[in-house]
Design a protein around this motif. Structure first.
Motif, PDB file in Angstrom:
ATOM      1  N   LEU A 191      -7.522  -1.626   5.573  1.00 23.54           N
ATOM      2  CA  LEU A 191      -6.504  -0.645   5.232  1.00 23.54           C
ATOM      3  C   LEU A 191      -7.015   0.713   5.690  1.00 23.54           C
ATOM      4  O   LEU A 191      -8.136   1.100   5.367  1.00 23.54           O
ATOM      5  CB  LEU A 191      -6.230  -0.622   3.724  1.00 23.54           C
ATOM      6  N   CYS A 210      -2.173  -1.382   7.891  1.00 21.86           N
ATOM      7  CA  CYS A 210      -2.879  -2.564   7.406  1.00 21.86           C
ATOM      8  C   CYS A 210      -3.268  -3.433   8.590  1.00 21.86           C
ATOM      9  O   CYS A 210      -2.428  -3.740   9.444  1.00 21.86           O
ATOM     10  CB  CYS A 210      -2.001  -3.364   6.444  1.00 21.86           C
ATOM     11  N   ALA A 233      -6.975   1.833  -6.586  1.00 24.75           N
ATOM     12  CA  ALA A 233      -6.586   3.170  -6.134  1.00 24.75           C
ATOM     13  C   ALA A 233      -7.821   3.890  -5.604  1.00 24.75           C
ATOM     14  O   ALA A 233      -8.943   3.647  -6.058  1.00 24.75           O
ATOM     15  CB  ALA A 233      -5.938   3.966  -7.257  1.00 24.75           C
ATOM     16  N   TRP A 234      -7.610   4.745  -4.633  1.00 28.06           N
ATOM     17  CA  TRP A 234      -8.672   5.541  -4.041  1.00 28.06           C
ATOM     18  C   TRP A 234      -8.268   7.006  -4.048  1.00 28.06           C
ATOM     19  O   TRP A 234      -7.110   7.344  -3.744  1.00 28.06           O
ATOM     20  CB  TRP A 234      -8.941   5.147  -2.595  1.00 28.06           C
ATOM     21  N   VAL A 242      -1.633  12.480   2.660  1.00 31.28           N
ATOM     22  CA  VAL A 242      -1.838  11.200   3.343  1.00 31.28           C
ATOM     23  C   VAL A 242      -0.490  10.771   3.905  1.00 31.28           C
ATOM     24  O   VAL A 242       0.388  10.292   3.186  1.00 31.28           O
ATOM     25  CB  VAL A 242      -2.407  10.141   2.384  1.00 31.28           C
ATOM     26  N   ALA A 275       0.848  -1.195   0.000  1.00 33.91           N
ATOM     27  CA  ALA A 275       0.000   0.000   0.000  1.00 33.91           C
ATOM     28  C   ALA A 275       0.882   1.243   0.000  1.00 33.91           C
ATOM     29  O   ALA A 275       1.912   1.287   0.670  1.00 33.91           O
ATOM     30  CB  ALA A 275      -0.920   0.004   1.211  1.00 33.91           C
ATOM     31  N   SER A 276       0.474   2.260  -0.743  1.00 30.41           N
ATOM     32  CA  SER A 276       1.237   3.502  -0.800  1.00 30.41           C
ATOM     33  C   SER A 276       0.279   4.680  -0.843  1.00 30.41           C
ATOM     34  O   SER A 276      -0.887   4.547  -1.216  1.00 30.41           O
ATOM     35  CB  SER A 276       2.163   3.530  -2.027  1.00 30.41           C
ATOM     36  N   ALA A 277       0.776   5.856  -0.449  1.00 30.46           N
ATOM     37  CA  ALA A 277      -0.020   7.082  -0.485  1.00 30.46           C
ATOM     38  C   ALA A 277       0.937   8.247  -0.387  1.00 30.46           C
ATOM     39  O   ALA A 277       2.132   8.078  -0.135  1.00 30.46           O
ATOM     40  CB  ALA A 277      -1.031   7.105   0.658  1.00 30.46           C
ATOM     41  N   ALA A 302      -6.003   4.952   6.174  1.00 27.17           N
ATOM     42  CA  ALA A 302      -5.124   6.030   5.724  1.00 27.17           C
ATOM     43  C   ALA A 302      -5.485   7.296   6.483  1.00 27.17           C
ATOM     44  O   ALA A 302      -6.666   7.599   6.673  1.00 27.17           O
ATOM     45  CB  ALA A 302      -5.275   6.260   4.221  1.00 27.17           C
ATOM     46  N   ARG A 321      -3.970  10.448  -2.699  1.00 29.23           N
ATOM     47  CA  ARG A 321      -4.445   9.182  -3.254  1.00 29.23           C
ATOM     48  C   ARG A 321      -3.754   8.017  -2.558  1.00 29.23           C
ATOM     49  O   ARG A 321      -2.600   8.108  -2.170  1.00 29.23           O
ATOM     50  CB  ARG A 321      -4.184   9.114  -4.763  1.00 29.23           C
ATOM     51  N   CYS A 322      -4.482   6.919  -2.409  1.00 27.01           N
ATOM     52  CA  CYS A 322      -3.937   5.677  -1.881  1.00 27.01           C
ATOM     53  C   CYS A 322      -3.974   4.629  -2.977  1.00 27.01           C
ATOM     54  O   CYS A 322      -4.917   4.592  -3.775  1.00 27.01           O
ATOM     55  CB  CYS A 322      -4.747   5.192  -0.687  1.00 27.01           C
ATOM     56  N   LEU A 347      -0.292   5.178   6.858  1.00 31.00           N
ATOM     57  CA  LEU A 347      -1.076   4.025   6.431  1.00 31.00           C
ATOM     58  C   LEU A 347      -0.923   2.916   7.453  1.00 31.00           C
ATOM     59  O   LEU A 347       0.119   2.790   8.099  1.00 31.00           O
ATOM     60  CB  LEU A 347      -0.594   3.500   5.066  1.00 31.00           C
TER      61      LEU A 347
END
Length: 231
Positions: A70, A64, A29-30, A59, A2-4, A72, A9-10, A62
């Motif tokens: 998940l 998990c 993606a969100w 963001v 996971a990245s942001a 953020a 955006r995540c 994060l």
């Protein structure tokens, strides 16, 4: 994976079986909606372009969870994300801007550290306000939970390490107050005090306490402030 980041955006990446010679492939993606100065919500990238507070549109954290959750954090907003959903399924609001975000290793419990203490949500059907606050007078830097989920440990800017009980009386889901039967009981008056609901404060660090981590047994907590590392 996971990245942001600063664009609000995540992204979730599939690290196995991706295209391009084994490179990670984007799975989902969100685009998050962050809080602006007037308490309204805009897409985080639009909020940043419009001059909103930078902390509310980046963001920065994060986490998990053990059951596929998940989370953020951007400013005081915490977004709970789910696979297959194009938008966050829930927005939580921490007591202050989030400086560290941690899921419990086993239970559906989420903790967010910031100025004034640690916001705690137990289960994710309780609404956006935290179920309770573990109080602290000042800003917190880092947060860590042990595998047995008995405590929350946080490093503070005032050069102290703070330890709160997550379950007063030492009991947890499925455990009795005697540490689950056959376990090791309180080893000192200090541990007995924190089991009873009191917070403990450990000083002597050269600088603000940043990294905090527990060993796999949950008996030892390591922390660092300046050049010092303490277990």
């Amino acid at each position: 994976l996971a990245s942001a980041g600063e664009d609000g955006r995540c992204a979730l990446w599939a690290c196995a079986g991706g295209s391009g010679g084994g490179e990670p492939a984007l799975a989902q993606a969100w685009a998050l909606h962050c809080e602006t100065a007037d308490r309204s919500y805009l897409p985080c990238d639009a909020a940043a372009r419009g001059g909103a507070r930078p902390s509310s549109s980046v963001v920065a954290h994060l986490s998990c969870g053990p059951h596929g959750q998940l989370a953020a954090a951007a400013g005081r907003s915490i977004f709970l994300l789910a696979l297959g959903a194009s938008a966050p399924r829930r927005r939580l609001r921490a007591a202050a801007a989030v400086s560290s975000l941690v899921h419990a290793p086993k239970r559906r419990l989420l903790c967010a550290a910031g100025y004034g203490g640690v916001s705690v949500w137990e289960g994710f059907g309780l609404g956006e306000a935290p179920a309770r606050l573990l109080p602290f007078k000042g800003p917190l830097e880092a947060l860590s939970l042990p595998p047995d989920e008995r405590y929350a440990a946080a490093g503070a800017q005032d050069c102290t390490l703070v330890l709160w009980p997550l379950h007063a009386g030492g009991s947890r889901d499925g455990d009795g107050g005697d540490n689950g039967g056959g376990g090791v009981g309180p080893a000192s008056e200090a541990e007995a005090a924190v089991e009873g609901g009191a917070a403990l404060f450990f000083g002597g660090y050269e600088r603000k306490v940043g990294p905090v981590a527990w060993d796999s047994s949950g008996r030892f907590c390591a922390s660092a402030g300046g050049r010092s590392a303490v277990v």
